[in-house]
Design a protein around this motif. Structure first.
Motif, short mmCIF file in Angstrom:
data_model
loop_
_atom_site.label_atom_id
_atom_site.label_comp_id
_atom_site.label_asym_id
_atom_site.label_seq_id
_atom_site.Cartn_x
_atom_site.Cartn_y
_atom_site.Cartn_z
N LEU A 98 0.85 -1.19 0.00
CA LEU A 98 0.00 0.00 0.00
C LEU A 98 0.89 1.23 0.00
O LEU A 98 1.66 1.46 0.94
CB LEU A 98 -0.91 0.02 1.23
CG LEU A 98 -1.79 1.28 1.41
CD1 LEU A 98 -2.75 1.44 0.23
CD2 LEU A 98 -2.55 1.22 2.72
N LEU A 99 0.80 2.03 -1.06
CA LEU A 99 1.54 3.29 -1.16
C LEU A 99 0.62 4.40 -0.67
O LEU A 99 -0.42 4.67 -1.26
CB LEU A 99 1.97 3.55 -2.60
CG LEU A 99 2.91 2.51 -3.22
CD1 LEU A 99 3.17 2.82 -4.68
CD2 LEU A 99 4.23 2.44 -2.44
N LEU A 100 1.02 5.04 0.41
CA LEU A 100 0.19 6.04 1.07
C LEU A 100 0.90 7.38 1.06
O LEU A 100 2.12 7.46 1.20
CB LEU A 100 -0.07 5.59 2.51
CG LEU A 100 -1.07 6.40 3.35
CD1 LEU A 100 -2.48 6.23 2.80
CD2 LEU A 100 -1.02 5.93 4.80
N GLY A 101 0.13 8.45 0.90
CA GLY A 101 0.72 9.78 0.93
C GLY A 101 -0.29 10.83 0.51
O GLY A 101 -1.38 10.50 0.03
N VAL A 102 0.07 12.09 0.68
CA VAL A 102 -0.82 13.17 0.27
C VAL A 102 -0.89 13.19 -1.26
O VAL A 102 -0.03 12.61 -1.94
CB VAL A 102 -0.33 14.54 0.80
CG1 VAL A 102 -0.29 14.54 2.31
CG2 VAL A 102 1.03 14.89 0.22
N LYS A 107 2.44 8.52 -6.08
CA LYS A 107 2.01 7.15 -5.74
C LYS A 107 1.66 6.36 -6.99
O LYS A 107 2.12 5.22 -7.17
CB LYS A 107 0.81 7.20 -4.79
CG LYS A 107 1.10 7.89 -3.47
CD LYS A 107 -0.10 7.88 -2.55
CE LYS A 107 -1.28 8.65 -3.11
NZ LYS A 107 -1.02 10.09 -3.25
N THR A 108 0.86 6.94 -7.86
CA THR A 108 0.47 6.25 -9.09
C THR A 108 1.68 6.03 -9.99
O THR A 108 1.84 4.96 -10.60
CB THR A 108 -0.60 7.06 -9.84
OG1 THR A 108 -1.77 7.16 -9.01
CG2 THR A 108 -0.97 6.41 -11.16
N ILE A 214 -0.41 -3.99 -5.76
CA ILE A 214 -0.02 -2.66 -5.28
C ILE A 214 -1.28 -1.80 -5.24
O ILE A 214 -1.99 -1.67 -6.24
CB ILE A 214 1.00 -1.99 -6.21
CG1 ILE A 214 2.21 -2.90 -6.45
CG2 ILE A 214 1.46 -0.66 -5.63
CD1 ILE A 214 3.15 -2.37 -7.53
N ALA A 215 -1.55 -1.21 -4.09
CA ALA A 215 -2.68 -0.28 -3.96
C ALA A 215 -2.14 1.09 -3.57
O ALA A 215 -1.08 1.21 -2.96
CB ALA A 215 -3.67 -0.78 -2.91
N THR A 216 -2.87 2.12 -3.96
CA THR A 216 -2.51 3.48 -3.57
C THR A 216 -3.68 4.12 -2.84
O THR A 216 -4.85 3.79 -3.09
CB THR A 216 -2.13 4.36 -4.78
OG1 THR A 216 -3.30 4.58 -5.59
CG2 THR A 216 -1.04 3.71 -5.60
N ALA A 217 -3.37 5.01 -1.92
CA ALA A 217 -4.40 5.77 -1.20
C ALA A 217 -3.74 7.05 -0.72
O ALA A 217 -2.52 7.09 -0.51
CB ALA A 217 -4.96 4.98 -0.02
N ASN A 218 -4.53 8.10 -0.54
CA ASN A 218 -3.92 9.34 -0.05
C ASN A 218 -4.45 9.73 1.32
O ASN A 218 -5.56 9.38 1.70
CB ASN A 218 -4.05 10.47 -1.08
CG ASN A 218 -5.45 11.03 -1.19
OD1 ASN A 218 -5.96 11.62 -0.25
ND2 ASN A 218 -6.09 10.83 -2.34
N ASP A 219 -3.61 10.44 2.05
CA ASP A 219 -3.92 10.80 3.44
C ASP A 219 -5.18 11.66 3.55
O ASP A 219 -5.84 11.65 4.58
CB ASP A 219 -2.74 11.58 4.04
CG ASP A 219 -1.52 10.70 4.25
OD1 ASP A 219 -1.68 9.47 4.22
OD2 ASP A 219 -0.41 11.25 4.42
N ARG A 220 -5.49 12.40 2.51
CA ARG A 220 -6.64 13.30 2.58
C ARG A 220 -7.95 12.54 2.49
O ARG A 220 -9.01 13.12 2.70
CB ARG A 220 -6.57 14.31 1.44
CG ARG A 220 -5.36 15.24 1.50
CD ARG A 220 -5.41 16.14 2.72
NE ARG A 220 -4.25 16.99 2.81
CZ ARG A 220 -4.20 18.23 2.33
NH1 ARG A 220 -5.24 18.74 1.72
NH2 ARG A 220 -3.10 18.96 2.48
N ASP A 221 -7.91 11.24 2.16
CA ASP A 221 -9.14 10.46 2.01
C ASP A 221 -9.53 9.72 3.28
O ASP A 221 -10.44 8.91 3.27
CB ASP A 221 -8.97 9.43 0.89
CG ASP A 221 -9.23 10.04 -0.47
OD1 ASP A 221 -9.76 11.15 -0.50
OD2 ASP A 221 -8.90 9.41 -1.48
#
Length: 379
Positions: A98-102, A107-108, A214-221
Motif C-alpha cells: 500500500l503506497l500512502l501519501g498526500v 504514488k500512481t 499494489i494499492a494506492t491511497a492518499n492521506d486526505r481520504d
C-alpha cells in the motif's frame, strides 16, 4: 482463417503498432523499454518467480544509475532510497503493498513503474471510485454467453486482479480508499488465502507464484472509505513523503515537465528553470505556511499544492510560451496556472493569495515581473 480475416489481420497489427508509437502517454514498459531491456541483460542477480528483473534491478530502474555497458537509467522516483527498497522487497514477499501519501507524491507513478519493472505489464489496473463495483475486483459475466449457455468459464470476464493471479503478475488498485468499504473487503480473501472463489461454477482461481498487488491511497481520504483493520493488516504500508528540499522538488518538476514536453513538442524545460524554481517556491511556502527564509508566516490555502500540480502549472506555461510567446517560459506564462492551483475556494483562498502577493511576492527582489503578472490575472 477466412480470406477476409487474413486481409484484415495485418491492417489491425499495423494500426496497433501505430497507436503504440503515437500514444500521448505510453505505458511505462513501452516508454522505458530500452532501459528495462538493458537492465535485464545486465542483471545477474536472483529473481523471484516470474519477475522480469531482480529486486536490485527494479530498485535501480526506479532510482536511476549507470550500467556497466554505459546505459543510463533515468530516475523515476526522487526520494529516500530505503522507501523504494522496502516497497520492492514487499512485492517479493506474500504481502501486498500500500503506497500512502498526500495527493501528488507520485504514488500512481511509482505503482506503474514497479509493475512495469516486476511484471513487464502495468495495465492490470483497477481504478478506484465511489462507483467501483465488486466485479471490477473479482470478475464479471458476458451476459450474451451467460443467457445462451449458462454459467461457464467462457462466459466469465476476469478482472485485472484475477488475470494477475492466473498469470503470476502484479495487479494495481488506484485510490483504494475511494472504493466502497464492502467492495474493498473483496480483497481480503485474495490477499490472505491467495485464492478467488467462483461459487457460480463451484471453482476457484488460485494465485500462482509471482502474483502480488499494489494499492494506492492518499492521506486526505481518511474517513471517506477508511480501510477495515482486517484489510489493512494484509498490506505493508509505505508512506511516500513530499520532496524534502526545494532543490529536490525542482529536479522532479524539471524531469517530468521535460518528459511531457517532448511528447507535446514543447520547449525544453531548462530554458525556464528560473520559473520552475519560482513555481516550486510559491507552492512550498504556501504549503508550509512560512517563507523559505523562515521570517514571514503566511496562510495556507485549501488545496494541496502538490508536486504534481506544479508539474501541471509549468507544462501549461510551456504550452503558452510555445504557442503564444517566444518559446521561453516567463512569469506571465505560469501566473494563471498558479492562480488556478491556489484559489480553489473563491472566497477564502483568494484572500490568502492576495495577502501572499502583497506581503511576500511584492517585496521580493527579482520578482517584480512575476508580481505584475499575478496581479493582472488576479484582477
Amino acid at each position: 482463417m477466412t480470406e477476409a480475416a487474413e486481409a484484415t489481420e495485418p491492417v489491425e497489427e499495423a494500426a496497433g503498432a501505430a497507436s503504440r508509437d503515437e500514444a500521448l502517454r505510453p505505458h511505462a514498459e513501452d516508454a522505458f523499454a530500452h532501459e528495462l531491456t538493458a537492465l535485464a541483460a545486465a542483471d545477474d542477480r536472483p529473481r523471484p518467480a516470474r519477475w522480469r528483473l531482480s529486486p536490485w534491478a527494479v530498485a535501480t530502474y526506479l532510482l536511476g544509475g549507470t550500467l556497466p555497458d554505459g546505459t543510463v537509467i533515468t530516475p523515476k522516483y526522487v526520494g529516500p532510497r530505503r522507501i523504494v527498497e522496502v516497497a520492492v522487497t514487499t512485492l517479493a514477499t506474500d504481502r501486498a503493498l500500500l503506497l500512502l501519501g498526500v495527493p501528488g507524491t507520485a504514488k500512481t507513478w511509482v505503482s506503474e513503474h514497479l509493475a512495469a519493472a516486476v511484471s513487464g505489464d502495468s495495465t492490470l489496473l483497477v481504478q478506484g471510485t465511489a462507483g467501483t463495483p465488486e466485479e471490477a475486483i473479482r470478475y464479471g459475466w458476458n451476459y450474451a454467453r451467460l443467457l445462451a449457455h449458462g454459467p461457464s468459464r467462457d462466459a466469465l470476464v476476469p478482472s485485472p486482479v484475477m488475470r494477475a493471479m492466473a498469470e503470476g503478475a502484479t495487479a494495481r488498485v488506484e485510490e483504494l480508499t475511494r472504493i466502497p468499504a464492502d467492495v474493498q473487503d473483496t480483497l481480503i480473501t485474495i490477499l490472505s488465502e491467495k485464492t478467488l472463489p467462483i461459487p457460480e461454477l463451484g471453482q476457484e482461481v488460485q494465485a500462482v507464484r509471482g502474483f502480488n498487488l499494489i494499492a494506492t491511497a492518499n492521506d486526505r481520504d481518511r474517513g471517506v472509505n477508511e480501510l477495515s483493520s482486517a484489510l489493512r493488516r494484509r498490506f505493508n504500508t509505505v508512506v511516500l513523503p513530499l520532496p524534502a528540499t526545494a532543490d529536490a522538488e525542482v529536479d522532479i518538476v524539471s524531469r517530468r515537465v521535460d518528459q511531457m514536453g517532448r511528447s507535446l513538442d514543447l520547449p525544453a524545460a531548462p530554458e525556464g528553470i528560473d520559473e520552475i524554481r519560482r513555481v516550486v517556491t510559491v507552492f512550498r511556502e504556501l504549503r508550509d505556511g512560512v517563507t523559505t527564509d523562515g521570517r514571514t508566516k503566511v496562510k495556507s490555502p485549501s488545496g494541496t499544492l502538490s508536486t504534481a500540480e506544479a508539474i501541471s502549472v509549468v507544462t501549461g506555461g510551456l504550452a503558452l510560451a510555445a504557442h503564444f510567446g517566444d518559446g521561453v517560459l516567463r512569469p506571465a506564462d505560469v501566473a494563471a496556472g498558479i492562480l488556478g492551483a491556489v484559489v480553489r475556494d473563491p472566497a477564502a483562498d483568494r484572500v490568502v493569495w492576495q495577502e501572499y502577493l502583497e506581503t511576500v511576492v511584492r517585496e521580493r527582489d527579482g520578482w517584480k515581473d512575476f508580481y505584475r503578472a499575478c496581479r493582472e490575472v488576479s484582477a
